[in-house]
Design an enzyme around this catalytic site. Structure first.
Site, PDB file in Angstrom:
ATOM      1  N   ASP A  14       0.891  -1.168   0.000  1.00 49.86           N
ATOM      2  CA  ASP A  14       0.000   0.000   0.000  1.00 49.86           C
ATOM      3  C   ASP A  14       0.925   1.212   0.000  1.00 49.86           C
ATOM      4  O   ASP A  14       1.544   1.529   1.016  1.00 49.86           O
ATOM      5  CB  ASP A  14      -0.873  -0.049   1.267  1.00 49.86           C
ATOM      6  CG  ASP A  14      -1.606   1.266   1.526  1.00 49.86           C
ATOM      7  OD1 ASP A  14      -1.664   2.108   0.619  1.00 49.86           O
ATOM      8  OD2 ASP A  14      -2.129   1.429   2.646  1.00 49.86           O
ATOM      9  N   LYS A  75       2.948  11.324  -3.656  1.00 46.27           N
ATOM     10  CA  LYS A  75       1.783  10.707  -4.314  1.00 46.27           C
ATOM     11  C   LYS A  75       0.813  11.769  -4.847  1.00 46.27           C
ATOM     12  O   LYS A  75       0.042  11.509  -5.762  1.00 46.27           O
ATOM     13  CB  LYS A  75       1.084   9.799  -3.304  1.00 46.27           C
ATOM     14  CG  LYS A  75       0.040   8.877  -3.886  1.00 46.27           C
ATOM     15  CD  LYS A  75      -0.431   7.901  -2.841  1.00 46.27           C
ATOM     16  CE  LYS A  75      -1.661   7.137  -3.237  1.00 46.27           C
ATOM     17  NZ  LYS A  75      -2.085   6.220  -2.177  1.00 46.27           N
TER      18      LYS A  75
END
Ligand code: AMP
Length: 614
Positions: A14, A75
């Protein structure tokens, strides 16, 4: 590093905005792998100093001392254009320097070992992924290659491709990229063995983002994403910042000094507030204490849970608003939701849980898996499944159905959008559609691929374009000019458009990966909302475009007819004049109302009928 006997296991990663987590199938169960500090999640943070590069906890721990060279939140930038409005907003808030690199790609600028260096966001993410790979290898005891990596459900092709590139740089082979909510649902689907069909709501409130997704899961392990909503700028950091501001105000009141200009003091305060927030999830009050915070002054402030909830009330309300949007988009009532799954560290906040439980009329929330580990857990299940390391029937049968967030198609005559793959179609998917050349003897077709819900192609997002040539010269509409368009989205959400001239077999393709244009979740939401807002206008545009096309087709047929059929010279002249007039009017740009176009067509039909009946 040694290689594993019987092959290295595949891992699930993740890759989060603030924290990342890695898991693996071992000893007949999924294990969350602790890092070298014993922590089960690792900050997605990379720092550069005079002597070394730090990734994870080491990087996060020195952030207050070295904010300009500590990169986090990569991100938020990955796979997006630097000029993107959202990137510009994010960059303003980042304490490190981000600049526009070649091709409008964002780059971060740091000082490392005394030299200025630039890194792409893929490189920064690859450093985090390499760290996760290293953590896994230390635990498993051999080299790891294969991984399933999760991405937000709303990530577009470019963001997915950039994440894949980051993994490749890190030396990983991405066996599958799956959506985060899907991974969380897999985690619970495996743990709890739902029977029959269930509607599952994934409420994911992390460090910097909030995602709410509705999936349906059937008894045999088929997952379908029905709708996604959320806010890309809502999460734990917002709560921390409200606490920081509260402390800054308090300091000002007590000492008449402003902390806000001092980056180091602010950084220390932020770390302390984050810690205090975590304590408030199990205690009703906490003390934020910092020695020598500014100008030799020690800081101390008591914050109650009630105060914390009051400070963040608007954020909590926003969560419920997004939850309602998700239900509306999925066409469901809250009573239709069978399971509510909590994901993301911030769902540990008591207020978040109580609010959610109240919204769902007292329903039990699923939180048996650590909220910050559920996504990695599901990714590891998927990884083991794909690499055939699992035998459980349920896991073996696991099938995934994610959806495309926006319709995909091509621009056609009259600037219209012709949809090939509809919004919310489960992926992977492959759809074909045939198109004819709309002009006589045209030997090429320029294919513009769009994403969006608007009727006018140019109101949508242009993903890319390409030209296929070599179409045999033929009258328009002839079977010789048929170009088959195949739109295919693979399991990682990457689109390939292939055009094939059916009569010759020649093909040409476009893969939508490193395009110059990218869409953020915010933009996707906006496009869907715009489509709703401009529905009436779009309908008008469609009617007008169709009326124009119908008139053009009529003229085309009429021209062919007068070539083939005899008519008296005066009649021919009348028809030809009427055609010329109409064509001139059509190309003059004066075409306004649909009624007018239809009236012109009726007039032409009347004149030609008269001529042919003589
Ligand atoms: P994630 O991105 O899912 O790892 O979530 C990280 C966020 O969860 C950070 O903002 C943390 O401060 C927050 N968080 C973690 N544990 C707690 C807790 N016990 N109470 C409140 N927030 C938490």
């Amino acid at each position: 590093m040694a290689s594993c006997e019987g092959g290295a296991p595949a891992i699930g990663i993740d890759l989060g905005t603030t924290y990342s987590c890695v898991a693996v199938w071992k000893n007949n169960r999924i294990e969350i792998i602790p890092n070298d500090q014993g922590n089960r999640t690792t900050p997605s943070c990379v720092a550069f100093t005079d002597s070394q590069r730090l990734v994870g906890d080491g990087a996060k721990n020195q952030i207050a001392r070295n904010p300009a060279n500590t990169i986090f939140n990569a991100k938020r930038l990955i796979g997006r254009r630097f000029s993107d409005v959202m990137v510009q907003e994010d960059v303003k808030l980042m304490p490190f320097r981000a600049i526009e690199g070649p091709g409008d790609m964002p780059k971060v600028v740091v000082t490392h070992k005394g030299h200025e260096r630039q890194f792409s966001t893929e490189e920064i993410s690859s450093m985090v992924l390499a760290k996760m790979k290293e953590i896994a290898e230390a635990y498993i005891g051999c080299t790891v290659k294969n991984a399933v990596i999760t991405v937000p459900a709303y990530f577009n092709d470019c963001q997915r491709q950039a994440t894949k590139d980051a993994a490749t740089i890190a030396g990983l082979n991405v066996v599958r990229m799956i959506n985060e909510p899907t991974a969380a649902a897999i985690a619970y689907g495996v743990d709890n063995r739902f029977g029959g069909k269930k509607n599952v709501l994934i409420f994911d409130l992390g460090g910097g983002t909030f995602d709410v997704s509705l999936l349906t899961i059937d008894g045999v392990g088929k997952f379908e994403v029905k709708a996604v909503a959320g806010d890309t700028h809502l999460g734990g950091e917002n709560f921390d910042n409200r606490m920081v501001n509260y402390c800054v105000d308090d300091f000002k009141k007590k000492w008449n000094k402003d902390l806000s200009g001092n980056q180091r003091a602010l950084g220390r305060l932020k770390v302390a507030c984050e810690k205090a927030k975590r304590i408030l999830s199990y205690d009703t009050q906490v003390s934020v204490e910092l020695d020598v915070l500014l100008d030799g002054i020690d800081f101390s402030l008591k914050i109650t849970r009630a105060k914390f909830e009051e400070l963040n009330k608007s954020f909590f309300e926003e969560c419920i608003k997004q939850l309602e949007t998700c239900l509306v988009d999925a066409n469901m009532y809250k009573g239709d939701v069978d399971e509510v799954i909590l994901v993301g560290g911030s769902t540990r906040i008591q207020k978040v849980q109580s609010m959610l439980q109240e919204f769902f009329d007292g329903k039990e929330l699923r939180k048996s898996i650590n909220p910050d580990e559920a996504v990695a857990y599901g990714a590891a299940v998927m990884a083991s499944n794909l690499c055939c390391q699992l035998t459980t029937k349920m896991i073996k049968d696991l099938m995934l159905l994610d959806v495309t967030p926006l319709s995909l198609g091509r621009g056609v005559r009259g600037e219209r959008m012709s949809v090939v793959i509809r919004r919310n179609t489960p992926i992977p998917t492959k759809k074909t559609k045939n198109y004819y050349i709309t002009e006589d003897n045209k030997t090429y077709s320029n294919i513009k691929v769009y994403q969006g819900e608007r009727t006018r192609s140019t109101d949508n997002f242009l993903l890319g374009s390409f030209t296929i040539s070599g179409i045999p010269p033929a009258p328009k509409g002839s079977y010789l000019s048929v170009v088959e368009h195949c739109f295919e989205i693979d399991a990682d959400g990457i689109l390939t458009v292939t055009a094939k001239i059916v009569s010759t077999g020649k093909t040409k393709s476009l893969t939508v990966t490193n395009l110059s244009g990218r869409l953020s979740k915010h933009e996707i939401e906006k496009m869907v909302k715009d489509a709703e807002k401009f529905k009436l206008e779009d309908q008008k545009f469609k009617r007008k475009a169709e009326a124009c096309n119908s008139l053009e087709d009529y003229i085309y047929d009429l021209k062919n007819k007068i070539k083939r059929k005899y008519m008296a010279p005066q009649d021919l002249k009348n028809v030809q004049n009427a055609i010329d007039d109409t064509e001139e009017w059509l190309s003059s740009g004066k075409v306004a109302a649909v009624d007018e176009i239809e009236r012109r067509k009726e007039m032409l039909e009347f004149i030609s009928r008269l001529a042919f009946s003589n």
